[in-house]
Design a protein around this motif. Structure first.
Motif, mmCIF file in Angstrom:
data_model
loop_
_atom_site.group_PDB
_atom_site.id
_atom_site.type_symbol
_atom_site.label_atom_id
_atom_site.label_comp_id
_atom_site.label_asym_id
_atom_site.label_seq_id
_atom_site.Cartn_x
_atom_site.Cartn_y
_atom_site.Cartn_z
ATOM 1 N N GLY A 73 9.103 -4.067 -27.114
ATOM 2 C CA GLY A 73 7.986 -3.423 -27.786
ATOM 3 C C GLY A 73 7.372 -2.408 -26.852
ATOM 4 N N PRO A 74 6.676 -1.411 -27.376
ATOM 5 C CA PRO A 74 6.072 -0.376 -26.539
ATOM 6 C C PRO A 74 5.212 -0.966 -25.425
ATOM 7 C CG PRO A 74 5.888 0.217 -28.850
ATOM 8 C CD PRO A 74 6.401 -1.200 -28.811
ATOM 9 N N GLY A 75 5.417 -0.471 -24.226
ATOM 10 C CA GLY A 75 4.629 -0.912 -23.090
ATOM 11 C C GLY A 75 5.129 -2.163 -22.392
ATOM 12 N N MET A 76 6.144 -2.810 -22.939
ATOM 13 C CA MET A 76 6.661 -4.019 -22.311
ATOM 14 C C MET A 76 7.413 -3.661 -21.031
ATOM 15 S SD MET A 76 7.945 -6.322 -25.557
ATOM 16 C CE MET A 76 8.385 -7.692 -24.509
ATOM 17 N N LYS A 77 7.270 -4.506 -20.030
ATOM 18 C CA LYS A 77 7.906 -4.284 -18.737
ATOM 19 C C LYS A 77 9.335 -4.819 -18.744
ATOM 20 C CE LYS A 77 4.045 -2.649 -17.107
ATOM 21 N NZ LYS A 77 3.890 -1.184 -16.908
ATOM 22 N N ALA A 78 10.180 -4.195 -17.924
ATOM 23 C CA ALA A 78 11.579 -4.614 -17.844
ATOM 24 C C ALA A 78 11.708 -6.078 -17.471
ATOM 25 C CB ALA A 78 12.314 -3.738 -16.834
ATOM 26 N N ASP A 79 10.913 -6.515 -16.494
ATOM 27 C CA ASP A 79 11.037 -7.898 -16.028
ATOM 28 C C ASP A 79 10.609 -8.908 -17.092
ATOM 29 O OD1 ASP A 79 11.934 -6.807 -13.696
ATOM 30 O OD2 ASP A 79 10.305 -7.533 -12.423
ATOM 31 N N ALA A 129 12.535 -5.888 -8.112
ATOM 32 C CA ALA A 129 12.356 -5.798 -6.659
ATOM 33 C C ALA A 129 13.493 -6.500 -5.922
ATOM 34 C CB ALA A 129 11.004 -6.393 -6.257
ATOM 35 N N ALA A 130 13.822 -7.720 -6.352
ATOM 36 C CA ALA A 130 14.913 -8.460 -5.714
ATOM 37 C C ALA A 130 16.259 -7.828 -6.030
ATOM 38 C CB ALA A 130 14.890 -9.919 -6.166
ATOM 39 N N LEU A 131 16.416 -7.307 -7.239
ATOM 40 C CA LEU A 131 17.668 -6.665 -7.643
ATOM 41 C C LEU A 131 18.022 -5.528 -6.693
ATOM 42 C CD1 LEU A 131 19.721 -6.525 -10.203
ATOM 43 C CD2 LEU A 131 18.375 -4.501 -10.786
ATOM 44 N N GLU A 132 17.041 -4.744 -6.318
ATOM 45 C CA GLU A 132 17.293 -3.547 -5.525
ATOM 46 C C GLU A 132 17.583 -3.852 -4.060
ATOM 47 O OE1 GLU A 132 14.076 -0.852 -6.274
ATOM 48 O OE2 GLU A 132 14.888 -0.267 -8.241
ATOM 49 N N ILE A 154 19.717 6.696 -10.107
ATOM 50 C CA ILE A 154 18.864 7.846 -10.405
ATOM 51 C C ILE A 154 17.708 7.403 -11.297
ATOM 52 C CG2 ILE A 154 18.787 10.113 -11.518
ATOM 53 C CD1 ILE A 154 21.794 10.374 -10.794
ATOM 54 N N PHE A 155 18.022 6.620 -12.314
ATOM 55 C CA PHE A 155 17.010 6.053 -13.210
ATOM 56 C C PHE A 155 17.022 4.545 -13.011
ATOM 57 C CE2 PHE A 155 18.878 9.821 -15.179
ATOM 58 C CZ PHE A 155 17.758 10.653 -15.200
ATOM 59 N N ASP A 156 15.909 3.994 -12.528
ATOM 60 C CA ASP A 156 15.886 2.576 -12.205
ATOM 61 C C ASP A 156 15.823 1.724 -13.472
ATOM 62 O OD1 ASP A 156 13.206 2.614 -13.046
ATOM 63 O OD2 ASP A 156 12.393 2.495 -11.012
ATOM 64 N N VAL A 157 15.855 0.412 -13.270
ATOM 65 C CA VAL A 157 15.908 -0.502 -14.409
ATOM 66 C C VAL A 157 14.712 -0.311 -15.334
ATOM 67 C CG1 VAL A 157 15.772 -2.942 -15.046
ATOM 68 C CG2 VAL A 157 17.352 -2.209 -13.253
ATOM 69 N N ALA A 158 13.532 -0.155 -14.779
ATOM 70 C CA ALA A 158 12.340 0.036 -15.609
ATOM 71 C C ALA A 158 12.471 1.279 -16.481
ATOM 72 C CB ALA A 158 11.097 0.135 -14.721
ATOM 73 N N ALA A 159 12.977 2.364 -15.888
ATOM 74 C CA ALA A 159 13.138 3.611 -16.650
ATOM 75 C C ALA A 159 14.187 3.449 -17.741
ATOM 76 C CB ALA A 159 13.520 4.745 -15.707
ATOM 77 N N LEU A 160 15.257 2.719 -17.456
ATOM 78 C CA LEU A 160 16.308 2.517 -18.454
ATOM 79 C C LEU A 160 15.810 1.702 -19.640
ATOM 80 C CD1 LEU A 160 19.429 1.796 -16.222
ATOM 81 C CD2 LEU A 160 18.725 3.970 -17.244
ATOM 82 N N ILE A 161 15.075 0.633 -19.340
ATOM 83 C CA ILE A 161 14.540 -0.202 -20.415
ATOM 84 C C ILE A 161 13.599 0.597 -21.308
ATOM 85 C CG2 ILE A 161 13.041 -2.173 -20.933
ATOM 86 C CD1 ILE A 161 15.845 -2.982 -20.069
#
Length: 210
Positions: A73-79, A129-132, A154-161
């Motif tokens: 949903g909009p605004g939800m964080k990747a984690d 954080a741990a992934l990286e 180039i585009f991290d997990v948060a950006a991809l999600i």
């Protein structure tokens, strides 16, 4: 949730700068997304993966693969929405891809063929954080072929999600191939491929080109 429950397979192209450059491609300014059909899925549990060997080179591309555990949903964080992860192979018919790219045609024949999405064993997603902080690698017939780290995306997990969720939708059971580091090359018949997350082997397979 097993591989039979996977719904959409999203893949991110050119998400590691050196990989884009090694293939002579421009580095993208926004995530490049393509898809594979679920019929492309194959296990990496020591099995044989049969691939087409008569249409040119088949390249390996090892990638971090994320599995979505809840609807976006909009605004939800990747984690918040990623449940599991593994390593997988985005196998590519490179000669086919070169021809269809030159014509401006869709990538499906080069990326979506049967067996083109082998997956290792799933394990809990540790958070971005741990992934990286952890490296992953592909061992090809006893020799290291690729090594990568999520911090080099180039585009991290948060950006991809955020991008995939906002533009295409993300729901429980969807997976995302997050892009491959440099070092891709053509497979040969009989290659053994082993995928490692740190020191942990999460998948292996033997390639048969038919």
């Amino acid at each position: 949730m097993g591989d039979n429950d996977i719904r959409n397979i999203y893949c991110i192209g050119r998400n590691y700068r050196l990989h884009a450059l090694e293939l002579g491609n421009d580095v993208p300014t926004s995530p490049m997304v393509f898809t594979k059909p679920t019929h492309a899925l194959a296990p990496m549990d020591g099995n044989v993966v049969e691939l087409p060997g008569s249409v040119g080179e088949v390249h390996f591309e090892l990638e971090i693969v994320l599995r979505i555990g809840r609807d976006y949903g909009p605004g939800m964080k990747a984690d918040e929405i990623i449940g599991d992860m593994t390593l997988g192979l985005d196998l590519t018919l490179r000669d086919v891809q070169s021809k269809i790219k030159a014509k401006g045609e869709p990538w499906l024949p080069a990326k979506g063929f049967k067996g083109s999405a082998p997956l290792g064993a799933w394990f809990p997603y540790p958070g971005q954080a741990a992934l990286e902080q952890r490296t992953f690698k592909l061992i090809r017939s006893g020799q290291e072929a690729q090594r990568g780290q999520a911090s080099d995306m180039i585009f991290d997990v948060a950006a991809l999600i955020e991008f995939v969720g906002a533009n295409y939708g993300l729901g429980a059971g969807d997976i995302i191939y997050t892009g491959t580091p440099a070092g891709v090359a053509a497979l040969v018949d009989g290659d053994t491929l082993e995928a490692y997350w740190g020191d942990r082997k999460v998948g292996s397979c033997v390639i048969k080109l038919a």
